[in-house]
Design a protein around this motif. Structure first.
Motif, PDB file in Angstrom:
ATOM      1  N   MET A   1       0.833  -1.178   0.000  1.00  8.64           N
ATOM      2  CA  MET A   1       0.000   0.000   0.000  1.00  8.64           C
ATOM      3  C   MET A   1       0.881   1.247   0.000  1.00  8.64           C
ATOM      4  SD  MET A   1      -3.130  -1.057   0.163  1.00  8.64           S
ATOM      5  CE  MET A   1      -3.621  -2.748   0.138  1.00  8.64           C
ATOM      6  N   ARG A   2       0.396   2.303  -0.635  1.00 10.60           N
ATOM      7  CA  ARG A   2       1.073   3.609  -0.636  1.00 10.60           C
ATOM      8  C   ARG A   2       0.281   4.535   0.277  1.00 10.60           C
ATOM      9  NH1 ARG A   2       1.729   6.700  -5.590  1.00 10.60           N
ATOM     10  NH2 ARG A   2       3.768   7.304  -4.821  1.00 10.60           N
ATOM     11  N   VAL A   3       0.929   4.992   1.336  1.00 11.93           N
ATOM     12  CA  VAL A   3       0.248   5.814   2.328  1.00 11.93           C
ATOM     13  C   VAL A   3       0.984   7.144   2.485  1.00 11.93           C
ATOM     14  CG1 VAL A   3      -0.582   5.960   4.700  1.00 11.93           C
ATOM     15  CG2 VAL A   3      -0.508   3.729   3.550  1.00 11.93           C
ATOM     16  N   VAL A   4       0.228   8.221   2.389  1.00 13.68           N
ATOM     17  CA  VAL A   4       0.752   9.565   2.572  1.00 13.68           C
ATOM     18  C   VAL A   4       0.545   9.962   4.031  1.00 13.68           C
ATOM     19  CG1 VAL A   4       0.474  11.999   1.935  1.00 13.68           C
ATOM     20  CG2 VAL A   4       0.185  10.202   0.201  1.00 13.68           C
ATOM     21  N   ILE A   5       1.591  10.475   4.657  1.00 12.70           N
ATOM     22  CA  ILE A   5       1.453  11.042   6.001  1.00 12.70           C
ATOM     23  C   ILE A   5       1.617  12.546   5.871  1.00 12.70           C
ATOM     24  CG2 ILE A   5       2.325  11.153   8.357  1.00 12.70           C
ATOM     25  CD1 ILE A   5       3.395   8.334   8.006  1.00 12.70           C
ATOM     26  N   ALA A   6       0.525  13.272   6.079  1.00 14.56           N
ATOM     27  CA  ALA A   6       0.556  14.732   6.075  1.00 14.56           C
ATOM     28  C   ALA A   6       0.847  15.174   7.506  1.00 14.56           C
ATOM     29  CB  ALA A   6      -0.787  15.290   5.608  1.00 14.56           C
ATOM     30  N   GLY A   7       1.907  15.927   7.681  1.00  8.79           N
ATOM     31  CA  GLY A   7       2.348  16.289   9.024  1.00  8.79           C
ATOM     32  C   GLY A   7       3.357  15.286   9.534  1.00  8.79           C
ATOM     33  N   ALA A   8       4.169  14.771   8.622  1.00  5.32           N
ATOM     34  CA  ALA A   8       5.097  13.691   8.945  1.00  5.32           C
ATOM     35  C   ALA A   8       6.262  14.134   9.824  1.00  5.32           C
ATOM     36  CB  ALA A   8       5.635  13.064   7.657  1.00  5.32           C
ATOM     37  N   GLY A   9       6.479  15.425   9.980  1.00  2.00           N
ATOM     38  CA  GLY A   9       7.626  15.902  10.739  1.00  2.00           C
ATOM     39  C   GLY A   9       7.493  15.782  12.248  1.00  2.00           C
ATOM     40  N   SER A  10       6.339  15.426  12.730  1.00  2.00           N
ATOM     41  CA  SER A  10       6.115  15.299  14.172  1.00  2.00           C
ATOM     42  C   SER A  10       6.604  13.940  14.674  1.00  2.00           C
ATOM     43  CB  SER A  10       4.621  15.437  14.476  1.00  2.00           C
ATOM     44  OG  SER A  10       3.909  14.337  13.910  1.00  2.00           O
ATOM     45  N   LEU A  11       6.682  13.792  15.988  1.00  2.00           N
ATOM     46  CA  LEU A  11       7.042  12.493  16.568  1.00  2.00           C
ATOM     47  C   LEU A  11       5.981  11.448  16.237  1.00  2.00           C
ATOM     48  CD1 LEU A  11       8.454  13.617  20.038  1.00  2.00           C
ATOM     49  CD2 LEU A  11       9.746  12.793  18.059  1.00  2.00           C
ATOM     50  N   ALA A  12       4.719  11.853  16.232  1.00  2.00           N
ATOM     51  CA  ALA A  12       3.648  10.933  15.844  1.00  2.00           C
ATOM     52  C   ALA A  12       3.799  10.520  14.378  1.00  2.00           C
ATOM     53  CB  ALA A  12       2.286  11.571  16.078  1.00  2.00           C
ATOM     54  N   GLY A  13       4.189  11.458  13.538  1.00  2.00           N
ATOM     55  CA  GLY A  13       4.412  11.145  12.128  1.00  2.00           C
ATOM     56  C   GLY A  13       5.549  10.166  11.941  1.00  2.00           C
ATOM     57  N   ALA A  14       6.648  10.374  12.650  1.00  2.56           N
ATOM     58  CA  ALA A  14       7.797   9.465  12.559  1.00  2.56           C
ATOM     59  C   ALA A  14       7.427   8.068  13.034  1.00  2.56           C
ATOM     60  CB  ALA A  14       8.972  10.021  13.354  1.00  2.56           C
ATOM     61  N   ALA A  15       6.688   7.981  14.134  1.00  2.00           N
ATOM     62  CA  ALA A  15       6.285   6.676  14.668  1.00  2.00           C
ATOM     63  C   ALA A  15       5.324   5.971  13.722  1.00  2.00           C
ATOM     64  CB  ALA A  15       5.641   6.857  16.044  1.00  2.00           C
ATOM     65  N   THR A  16       4.435   6.730  13.114  1.00  2.00           N
ATOM     66  CA  THR A  16       3.483   6.146  12.169  1.00  2.00           C
ATOM     67  C   THR A  16       4.192   5.676  10.908  1.00  2.00           C
ATOM     68  OG1 THR A  16       1.736   7.548  13.062  1.00  2.00           O
ATOM     69  CG2 THR A  16       1.341   6.579  10.897  1.00  2.00           C
TER      70      THR A  16
END
Length: 190
Positions: A1-16
């Motif tokens: 799957m190709r998943v976009v994380i908008a707001g990836a710069g946060s700690l939550a983004g990194a963990a996700t």
């Protein structure tokens, strides 16, 4: 799957992102350096460039509050409305067709448990979160003719290992660790 994380710069983004990669998914991390999500034309261009995607996780936002109802400033409201609701509107509209076309399309947001029982000191923040949830439910309605769906993950608050290090005596038992959040979000495509 190709998943976009908008707001990836946060700690939550990194963990996700880490949790998604561990499950073998392709992750497209979008931070302010890659796209200004406040600019609908820029988000449309990003969506066109990326093409087919199976998911978007919207982690853009932040918290501003306190001071009771009288302390809910117009400046905080404008910022919260732009960062939480405005970026979500832009992102969902730009990626709607891609998610509708995917047999596993999911658009996910993280909201706050306080939406169900708002307080005066968090009125601006929780009103913006409630608006985001309502908007996303409308996106779900737009996706219902296909396989796409939406997901709202409510948490009281997020914390990380850094928070534990900085406040070793604090009780985080009611909060959600960013790695737990990341695992929950990544599981949407299992």
């Amino acid at each position: 799957m190709r998943v976009v994380i908008a707001g990836a710069g946060s700690l939550a983004g990194a963990a996700t992102a880490s949790a998604l990669r561990e499950r073998g998914h392709e992750v497209i991390e979008v931070g302010p350096e890659q796209c200004d999500l406040r600019d609908f034309a820029a988000v449309q261009a990003l969506a066109a460039e990326l093409g087919a995607v199976d998911g978007v996780i919207h982690l853009v936002g932040g918290w501003r509050g306190g001071g009771g109802l009288a302390g809910q400033s117009d400046q905080d409201w404008d910022w919260l409305q732009t960062m939480i609701v405005g970026t979500l509107r832009n992102t969902t509209r730009a990626f709607l067709d891609a998610l509708a076309a995917s047999p596993a399309g999911v658009f996910a947001i993280v909201s706050q448990t306080g939406v169900a029982k708002p307080t005066a000191g968090n009125a601006n923040y929780l009103a913006a979160k409630a608006a985001a949830e309502t908007w996303l439910l409308a996106v779900g309605d737009a996706l219902k003719k296909g396989a796409g769906r939406v997901h709202i993950e409510r948490v009281l608050a997020l914390y990380s290992d850094r928070d534990i290090e900085e406040s070793p005596d604090k009780d985080f038992s009611r909060q959600t660790h960013v790695t737990e959040l990341g695992a929950r979000l990544a599981a949407l495509w299992d």
